[in-house]
Design a protein around this motif. Structure first.
Motif, PDB file in Angstrom:
ATOM      1  N   ALA A 263       0.828  -1.212   0.000  1.00  0.00           N
ATOM      2  CA  ALA A 263       0.000   0.000   0.000  1.00  0.00           C
ATOM      3  C   ALA A 263       0.859   1.257   0.000  1.00  0.00           C
ATOM      4  N   SER A 264       1.998   1.209   0.677  1.00  0.00           N
ATOM      5  CA  SER A 264       2.885   2.371   0.707  1.00  0.00           C
ATOM      6  C   SER A 264       3.448   2.660  -0.679  1.00  0.00           C
ATOM      7  N   VAL A 265       3.715   1.599  -1.438  1.00  0.00           N
ATOM      8  CA  VAL A 265       4.213   1.775  -2.804  1.00  0.00           C
ATOM      9  C   VAL A 265       3.127   2.350  -3.702  1.00  0.00           C
ATOM     10  N   LEU A 266       1.915   1.808  -3.567  1.00  0.00           N
ATOM     11  CA  LEU A 266       0.815   2.250  -4.425  1.00  0.00           C
ATOM     12  C   LEU A 266       0.366   3.671  -4.111  1.00  0.00           C
TER      13      LEU A 266
ATOM     14  N   ALA B   1       2.307   6.227  -3.282  1.00  0.00           N
ATOM     15  CA  ALA B   1       3.421   7.180  -3.410  1.00  0.00           C
ATOM     16  C   ALA B   1       2.904   8.527  -3.893  1.00  0.00           C
ATOM     17  N   GLY B   2       3.340   9.595  -3.223  1.00  0.00           N
ATOM     18  CA  GLY B   2       2.910  10.937  -3.594  1.00  0.00           C
ATOM     19  C   GLY B   2       1.560  11.325  -3.033  1.00  0.00           C
ATOM     20  N   GLY B   3       1.011  10.493  -2.130  1.00  0.00           N
ATOM     21  CA  GLY B   3      -0.265  10.836  -1.506  1.00  0.00           C
ATOM     22  C   GLY B   3      -1.479  10.497  -2.336  1.00  0.00           C
ATOM     23  N   ASN B   4      -1.312   9.741  -3.426  1.00  0.00           N
ATOM     24  CA  ASN B   4      -2.430   9.333  -4.273  1.00  0.00           C
ATOM     25  C   ASN B   4      -2.913   7.958  -3.822  1.00  0.00           C
ATOM     26  N   TRP B   5      -4.059   7.932  -3.160  1.00  0.00           N
ATOM     27  CA  TRP B   5      -4.563   6.692  -2.579  1.00  0.00           C
ATOM     28  C   TRP B   5      -5.424   5.890  -3.539  1.00  0.00           C
ATOM     29  N   ASP B   6      -5.687   6.408  -4.732  1.00  0.00           N
ATOM     30  CA  ASP B   6      -6.555   5.704  -5.675  1.00  0.00           C
ATOM     31  C   ASP B   6      -6.003   4.318  -6.003  1.00  0.00           C
ATOM     32  N   GLY B   7      -4.690   4.203  -6.134  1.00  0.00           N
ATOM     33  CA  GLY B   7      -4.091   2.915  -6.461  1.00  0.00           C
ATOM     34  C   GLY B   7      -4.350   1.861  -5.402  1.00  0.00           C
ATOM     35  N   VAL B   8      -4.330   2.281  -4.128  1.00  0.00           N
ATOM     36  CA  VAL B   8      -4.606   1.349  -3.031  1.00  0.00           C
ATOM     37  C   VAL B   8      -6.037   0.841  -3.120  1.00  0.00           C
ATOM     38  N   PHE B   9      -6.983   1.750  -3.326  1.00  0.00           N
ATOM     39  CA  PHE B   9      -8.387   1.355  -3.376  1.00  0.00           C
ATOM     40  C   PHE B   9      -8.680   0.486  -4.596  1.00  0.00           C
ATOM     41  N   ILE B  10      -8.126   0.856  -5.728  1.00  0.00           N
ATOM     42  CA  ILE B  10      -8.371   0.070  -6.938  1.00  0.00           C
ATOM     43  C   ILE B  10      -7.781  -1.329  -6.806  1.00  0.00           C
ATOM     44  N   ALA B  11      -6.548  -1.420  -6.284  1.00  0.00           N
ATOM     45  CA  ALA B  11      -5.919  -2.730  -6.100  1.00  0.00           C
ATOM     46  C   ALA B  11      -6.725  -3.589  -5.126  1.00  0.00           C
ATOM     47  N   GLY B  12      -7.130  -2.973  -4.002  1.00  0.00           N
ATOM     48  CA  GLY B  12      -7.928  -3.716  -3.027  1.00  0.00           C
ATOM     49  C   GLY B  12      -9.256  -4.170  -3.603  1.00  0.00           C
ATOM     50  N   ALA B  13      -9.910  -3.296  -4.370  1.00  0.00           N
ATOM     51  CA  ALA B  13     -11.204  -3.645  -4.966  1.00  0.00           C
ATOM     52  C   ALA B  13     -11.065  -4.761  -5.981  1.00  0.00           C
TER      53      ALA B  13
END
Length: 445
Positions: free
Chosen positions: A384-387, A389-401
């Motif tokens: 999640a810290s990698v996804l 990066a730069g404060g963009n949390w969309d990658g975390v949510f999309i990956a989790g979903a």
């Protein structure tokens, strides 16, 4: 032997053992034990700052102790479950009580990081002994209500912390963290040990059948045999996927709320005004505990895979909802609560489906082996810290979903037919054996 009382005595209404063997009472004992040992995990955060203030170990060094605790607690459960299957619940829970108490006593006296790490190992062994035993016991006592029983037991792991966090915090403030470690460590150990003396090897009532919509195996697979089956590794992979997807989102709620500018926003609810993050976490913990018996009960009624499909899909959609609407305070609280509601049930449904698939004789060891998926999933959380990066949390949510929605589809369209074929084959082979081996509690793979 500790659990093998003469049946005549056990059936005697004047014998206390007869009363104590009531399966609902045994379930209550297990829930209380889970609640007592939960502080080893959920109250730890209260001790971190006081330890750092006194010893200046560094927060990273102190938190490594917590990571050690989680890994030991998770990865030793298969061994502890095997001991339960072999010797019964009483000696394993009693040993867990001793390890848990000694672990906290060591925490109270730790003056170096290595001492803190030793305490974490001891505490992890204690927590694993209690957790693995209580969940395994619930599965064995309730072949007809495995989802509900496992859910209530798992919910106890959080409920205990909810009752004792405030007293622990008050004692830390008034008498120091060492006193809190010592007093609560000894108290929890003594109470768990006393309850252990009233725990019996499960003897499910005669004539009790599994819930009508739940597919169960009459053959008991040992852990070694279970590990050789493809169906186990599919169940394990789904557990890892859903646990990792949920952990990646739930473990980051604090940083997400901070980046969204919501963490300290005052929110009023039921006459209380708290910072949004504090209010959100309180609601989330309630949802996390409530969903375990609820979804376990539902899975007893509509089937394990059908329940998985609904809740895993719901979790994925909740993550996408938090991503799109999370900048609104009310939406943030709502979707965060839904994520916890759809995620926490894995600790009831997966133990139940494990016992359904591989039988009840080795249920504690088998469920404990499956429980290591939690530890495996935790190793993926740093992604999640990698996804982000730069404060963009969309990658975390999309990956989790994506992970959880995929798991939902796999549960419904791959696991369900595959598990039915596996159980049908096992039961068919059993039916071809002599009638003497057709007892579902005696047939062993």
């Amino acid at each position: 032997m500790e659990n093998h009382l003469h049946m005549a005595k056990a059936d005697d209404p004047n014998n206390p053992a007869s009363f104590l063997r009531n399966r609902w009472l045994q379930l209550v004992f297990g829930i209380i034990c889970m609640g007592l040992v939960a502080n080893l995990q959920y109250a730890w955060t209260l001790f971190v700052t006081p330890i750092e203030t006194k010893h200046h170990f560094g927060l990273t060094g102190i938190q490594l102790s917590f990571s050690i605790f989680i890994l030991v607690e998770t990865w030793l459960v298969p061994i502890e479950g095997w001991l339960v299957d072999r010797f019964g619940p009483r000696p394993v829970i009693a040993a867990g009580a001793i390890f848990a108490a000694v672990g906290w006593i060591c925490n109270a006296n730790a003056t170096t990081l290595p001492m803190l790490y030793v305490a974490a190992v001891l505490s992890g062994i204690g927590a694993g002994c209690v957790y693995g035993t209580c969940v395994g016991n619930a599965l064995k006592w309730f072949p007809d209500k495995r989802g509900l029983a496992a859910g209530l037991t798992a919910a106890g792991f959080g409920a205990g912390a909810a009752l004792t966090v405030i007293p622990i915090a008050n004692m830390i403030q008034d008498a120091g963290y060492e006193k809190a470690f010592l007093v609560f460590g000894i108290a929890q150990g003594v109470l768990i040990f006393a309850l252990a003396m009233m725990m019996f090897r499960p003897t499910p009532p005669k004539g009790v059948q599994a819930a009508p919509r739940v597919v169960t195996n009459k053959v008991d697979y040992s852990t070694g045999k279970m590990l050789k089956t493809p169906i186990f590794w599919l169940i394990y992979a789904l557990f890892v996927a859903v646990a990792a997807g949920g952990l990646m989102a739930t473990a980051q709620l604090g940083p997400i709320a901070k980046d969204y500018g919501l963490a300290k926003l005052p929110i009023s609810l039921l006459g209380m005004t708290l910072p949004l993050l504090t209010m959100t976490l309180s609601i989330d913990n309630l949802c996390n505990g409530f969903t375990r018996p609820l979804c376990g009960f539902i899975s007893d009624r509509i089937g394990r895979e059908n329940t998985m499909f609904v809740v895993f899909l719901g979790e994925g959609l909740a993550m996408l909802g938090l991503m799109k609407y999370g900048h609104d305070p009310i939406a943030f609280m709502t979707f965060a609560a839904l994520i916890f509601l759809f995620w926490g049930e894995i600790y009831s449904i997966f133990p139940a489906i494990c016992a359904d698939t591989f039988g009840i004789k080795y249920a504690a060891g088998n469920a404990g082996t499956l429980y290591t998926a939690k530890g495996t999933a935790s190793l993926l959380v740093p992604l999640a810290s990698v996804l982000s990066a730069g404060g963009n949390w969309d990658g975390v949510f999309i990956a989790g979903a994506v992970i959880t929605v995929t798991a939902a589809l796999m549960a419904k369209f791959v696991l369900k037919p595959m598990r039915k074929r596996f159980i049908d084959d096992s039961n068919h082979k059993l039916a071809q054996q002599s009638p003497a081996t057709s007892d579902p509690y005696k047939a062993v793979a």
